[in-house]
Design an enzyme around this catalytic site. Structure first.
Site, mmCIF file in Angstrom:
data_model
loop_
_atom_site.group_PDB
_atom_site.id
_atom_site.type_symbol
_atom_site.label_atom_id
_atom_site.label_comp_id
_atom_site.label_asym_id
_atom_site.label_seq_id
_atom_site.Cartn_x
_atom_site.Cartn_y
_atom_site.Cartn_z
ATOM 1 N N GLU A 270 0.792 -1.225 0.000
ATOM 2 C CA GLU A 270 0.000 0.000 0.000
ATOM 3 C C GLU A 270 0.826 1.277 0.000
ATOM 4 O O GLU A 270 0.346 2.331 0.431
ATOM 5 C CB GLU A 270 -0.914 0.019 1.231
ATOM 6 C CG GLU A 270 -0.215 0.216 2.584
ATOM 7 C CD GLU A 270 0.211 -1.058 3.279
ATOM 8 O OE1 GLU A 270 0.499 -1.023 4.481
ATOM 9 O OE2 GLU A 270 0.255 -2.107 2.607
ATOM 10 N N ASN A 271 2.062 1.253 -0.492
ATOM 11 C CA ASN A 271 2.905 2.447 -0.500
ATOM 12 C C ASN A 271 2.113 3.686 -0.909
ATOM 13 O O ASN A 271 1.320 3.641 -1.841
ATOM 14 C CB ASN A 271 4.064 2.275 -1.484
ATOM 15 C CG ASN A 271 4.642 0.889 -1.470
ATOM 16 O OD1 ASN A 271 5.228 0.477 -0.485
ATOM 17 N ND2 ASN A 271 4.463 0.163 -2.559
ATOM 18 N N GLU A 304 -5.722 -2.535 -0.444
ATOM 19 C CA GLU A 304 -4.571 -1.638 -0.521
ATOM 20 C C GLU A 304 -5.013 -0.182 -0.602
ATOM 21 O O GLU A 304 -4.363 0.700 -0.030
ATOM 22 C CB GLU A 304 -3.697 -1.997 -1.724
ATOM 23 C CG GLU A 304 -3.203 -3.445 -1.748
ATOM 24 C CD GLU A 304 -2.523 -3.897 -0.465
ATOM 25 O OE1 GLU A 304 -1.929 -3.059 0.242
ATOM 26 O OE2 GLU A 304 -2.597 -5.100 -0.154
#
Length: 879
Positions: A270-271, A304
């Site tokens: 999930e950057n 995400e």
């Protein structure tokens, strides 16, 4: 075992001594080395009690440190120490700028943690502690910094350069290179850093937020996968809208990007603003992806995206709090999937996963609370306990508070802690403060491991028209705690009259409950609840919606179970009644050597489900399916693999024989040869017809084998093709499947995701004696031991075939141990996951216990990574 691995304890947590306010990275990708220059603006943390002026940064053994500068001056070796991948800077002032230059070789990074090369693409995976493989840093989740990233690389080879946040500059350089600069305005820990450099194509969409802002949505893939992006983009837009409507959360950047990567240890990451996905978890179309994959992809995309708030804007203080973001976000994506597809079927799927895998983890050597007190290797705690049980714990809070107060609590949590790294205690405090409900006892779910058993008894007083439920709870000892204190949990129930209607409930000592179903607060080791004005002897519908992750012990009669299976309006309880009846029947089948026959009442119940065209076909498929062998194993105190396998196979044949005509009619009714549709009804029909086809093929009749061949040849969609091929593989002689498998591979060899399915169908076949075939797959041209998806498909598929993994001669255990030893130097995280099933030997029969233990002892003599060492040492410590 003599390895001196460090154990990290929650009780030892201290805030970082320094704060990195801004992080400027200059990453220059070269053919042999990649240069990483990190410029950090640092100041002492006023919250720290540490008196030392030393700044300690984490790195890795593969980093080549070139230079260290402080406030523009090069430091000589006397001003810092570099030992065991830790860089210590001496005599740091209150505020300063630290610059380091390092060289790394991402193309040699097989662990896939940090910056690495996947095919022709450079990408990152920094959770949990991968950033330290890129440069020296405060690699901990409570060290938040504002990142600016400059990437440069050869333009022809890597025309796409991406990082977190928004693009602020780009241009051409000398020698055929170019650069891009990205800025993320939101402070984040290093584990959320991401970058990508590759030759990719882009698919675009747009989303308008509830405040009217336009957000660009982009998916980057290799050119040959450009046709597989539509589903993920549509899923992303649906999840963004849902999060606004249900949680009031709006996306905060102007750009949201997804990149598909073939080599990835996890499902996705999930950057901030740049989500990196395992290709198997984002690319889909009807020709190559099954309905289950479509739903899984939608759930992962949603998961995400939801992390943008539950994990990014509010992150975890330390890795002991991992379930703070993962449990909460799994719960949110489960809510989304339930709202998007069938809520009852989603709940059944979640419960099945929990009972099959998480209950097993709770009963094994790796049992841990959802907030563990210690760990040796954090990668080992990305577990079904932290994720799925963590989600169940959040779900219980929702049940206890109700919709309105739960939303109020989540709003308070996000608003109170925006931009912070916090703990599970902070989450509980927000929920408690918003609702004015005391959750102090409830917090035991975060510190106590194990699966509670609720023992329920009841009495009915026909004279006074009173019905009483007595509920006792007990939890077995686990490594962290022998004696378990009582949990606080919600117990949803209803009382059904003779017509299956829910009775109004009046609980003694409480006001009349207007809803017909009730949630009981269980807080004591034993409690009795008495209901008044119960005009007839009721049938209790207990643990509705699986309102708590517990085992239920209530002595239902067969008559009551048949009644619930046909009358209960709660989808979970209806399915549960069917499961209990089927399990009872299989237990009888296990005790019979031959001639297993279906009891007439069970036969009638299954028949009524198959012929009822008004029922949701997806639900019917669940009602008539037998529990898996892994599920049945969790029902036994001592697991007898052979008995489970033969008993289940005998029951499958008995059902097919008794209901052959109904199964055939149901298949024909659901077999739609028209245009492919991805509607809930069409998905349910495919699930039901393939369940029927599998049953019919247990009879060994040529006409049903031909039916499977015809369905395969129709090539309508991957759901039907894959189901037909799996059924044919399961035939004893394999004669029919062999040419089709060759044809299938020939057709799809250029599609990595389909090849993964091809591997998994073969390795997971539930036929005795499949090990030589699986070993041959390891030599196949398409298998790559460095690719986690290929390993999961072949070796993971083999482990899921219990009758082969647990082969009585121990060959399955030896094979898995061989693969652990082969993989550990390449990718310790994947190797550790393969080792975990060996650690659950205590629940098996004596002969298998000894064989599994022998392989663990063999592993213990090797030079293991921390990942595998922790699994093996904990397993042997319980022997």
């Amino acid at each position: 075992m003599t390895k001196n691995a460090q154990v990290i304890y929650l009780k030892d947590y201290q805030v970082p001594s320094f704060i990195i306010e801004t992080t400027d990275l200059d990453i220059r990708i070269g053919d042999e080395y990649t240069s990483v220059v990190a410029r950090l603006k640092v100041r002492r943390n006023p919250a720290s009690k540490e008196v030392s002026s030393e700044l300690v940064l984490q790195g890795s053994k593969d980093i080549k440190l070139q230079e260290v500068m402080m406030d523009g001056l090069i430091l000589d070796a006397s001003n810092y120490d570099l030992e065991a991948a830790v860089l210590s800077i001496h005599h740091c002032p209150e505020v300063f700028e630290l610059t380091t230059e390092c060289l790394i070789q991402p193309q040699l990074n097989t662990t896939l943690e940090g910056l690495y090369k996947s095919g022709g693409m450079y990408c990152t995976q920094c959770e949990a502690e991968g950033f330290r493989n890129i440069t020296y840093y405060l690699d901990r989740p409570d060290a938040l910094s504002v990142f600016t990233t400059r990437i440069s690389a050869n333009k022809e080879s890597y025309p796409i350069l991406l990082a977190n946040g928004n693009p602020i500059d780009q241009g051409d350089l000398e020698n055929g290179e170019h650069f891009a600069v990205w800025h993320d305005p939101f402070p984040k820990p290093a584990y959320l850093f991401a970058m990508v450099a590759g030759n990719l194509v882009r698919q675009d969409e747009e989303f308008t937020t509830m405040s009217g802002r336009k957000v660009d949505l982009q998916i980057f893939v290799e050119a040959h996968n450009s046709h597989k992006c539509d589903h993920a983009l549509a899923s992303l837009k649906r999840s963004m809208l849902w999060d606004e409507q249900v949680y009031g959360r709006e996306y905060d950047l102007d750009l949201f990007m997804i990149v598909a990567v073939d080599d990835f240890n996890m499902g996705a990451m999930e950057n901030k603003g740049l989500n990196i996905f395992n290709s198997d978890c984002v690319l889909a179309d009807p020709a190559t992806s099954s309905d289950a994959m479509f739903e899984r992809i939608e759930g992962i995309v949603a998961h995400e995206y939801f992390h943008n708030w539950s994990g990014n804007r509010v992150t975890c203080r330390d890795w002991f709090q991992l379930s703070l973001k993962e449990g909460f976000t799994v719960y949110r994506d489960a809510q989304y999937t339930a709202d998007t597809y069938s809520a009852a079927v989603k709940r059944i799927d979640d419960v099945t996963l929990l009972r099959t895998h998480q209950f097993a983890e709770d009963a094994g050597p790796m049992a841990h609370p959802i907030r563990p007190a210690s760990y040796m290797e954090i990668n080992n705690f990305y577990s079904v306990t932290v994720y799925e049980k963590g989600a169940e714990v959040v779900g219980m809070i929702h049940t206890l508070l109700g919709d309105e107060l739960f939303r109020k609590g989540s709003d308070l949590y996000f608003d109170r802690h925006d931009g912070q790294a916090v703990t599970t205690d902070d989450f509980i405090a927000a929920m408690s403060d918003a609702s004015n409900i005391d959750l102090s006892q409830f917090k035991r779910w975060y510190s106590q491991a194990g699966t509670p058993t609720l023992t329920v008894t009841d009495t009915y007083d026909p004279v006074n028209k009173e019905y009483s439920l007595t509920i006792g709870q007990s939890t077995p000892a686990t490594a962290e705690c022998e004696e378990k204190l009582p949990f606080h949990l919600p117990f949803r129930m209803a009382l059904l009259d003779a017509n299956g209607k829910e009775m109004p409930l009046k609980l003694r000592g409480a006001d009349l409950v207007h809803e017909k179903s009730s949630v009981l607060n269980i807080t004591q080791a034993q409690q009795t609840f008495t209901f008044e004005a119960v005009l007839q002897h009721p049938t209790p519908s207990l643990l509705r919606g699986f309102s708590a992750p517990v085992k239920l012990d209530y002595a239902y009669t067969q008559e009551q179970l048949l009644f619930l299976a046909s009358q209960d309006q709660d989808g979970f309880c209806r399915w549960e009644a069917c499961q209990r009846l089927l399990i009872e029947a299989m237990e009888q089948a296990m005790s019979q050597a031959a001639n297993v026959q279906l009891e007439h009442t069970l036969e009638a119940m299954l028949r009524s489900s198959l012929v009822d065209e008004d029922l949701d076909p997806a639900m019917v498929a669940k009602l008539v399916q037998l529990p898996s062998e892994a599920y049945l194993a969790e029902m036994q105190s001592t697991v007898d693999v052979d008995l489970i396998h033969t008993g289940r196979e005998a029951m499958r044949c008995a059902i097919a024989l008794a209901l052959e005509s109904e199964l055939l009619a149901c298949y024909q009714r659901c077999h739609d040869t028209g245009l492919f549709r991805q509607t809930a009804k069409a998905i349910g029909q495919r699930a039901l017809k393939n369940t029927c086809l599998a049953y019919l093929n247990t009879l060994g009749k040529p006409q049903y084998q031909t039916m499977a061949q015809d369905q395969y040849a129709l090539n309508a969609n991957m759901t039907d093709v894959g189901a037909a091929l799996t059924i044919l593989i399961s035939q004893e002689d394999g004669r029919l499947a062999t040419p089709l498998l060759a044809e299938f591979y020939q057709s799809w060899q250029g599609d990595a995701q389909v090849v993964d399915q091809w591997f998994a169908m073969q390795s997971g076949a539930n036929l005795v004696g499949r090990l030589p075939h699986v070993q041959a797959l390891l030599q196949h041209e398409a298998f790559d031991i460095r690719n986690p998806n290929k390993v999961r498909s072949v070796v993971g598929g083999f482990i899921r075939s219990a009758i082969n993994f647990h082969s009585a001669d121990g060959s399955g255990y030896e094979f898995v141990a061989d693969m652990v030893l082969r993989l550990d130097p390449i990718n310790p995280m994947i190797a550790a996951n393969l080792a975990k099933p060996l650690g659950r030997f205590k629940r098996h029969t004596v002969g298998r216990q000894q064989l599994m233990q022998a392989q663990l002892q063999r592993l213990s003599k090797a030079d293991l990574s921390n990942d595998v060492y922790e699994i093996v040492s904990k397993a042997l410590s319980v022997s």
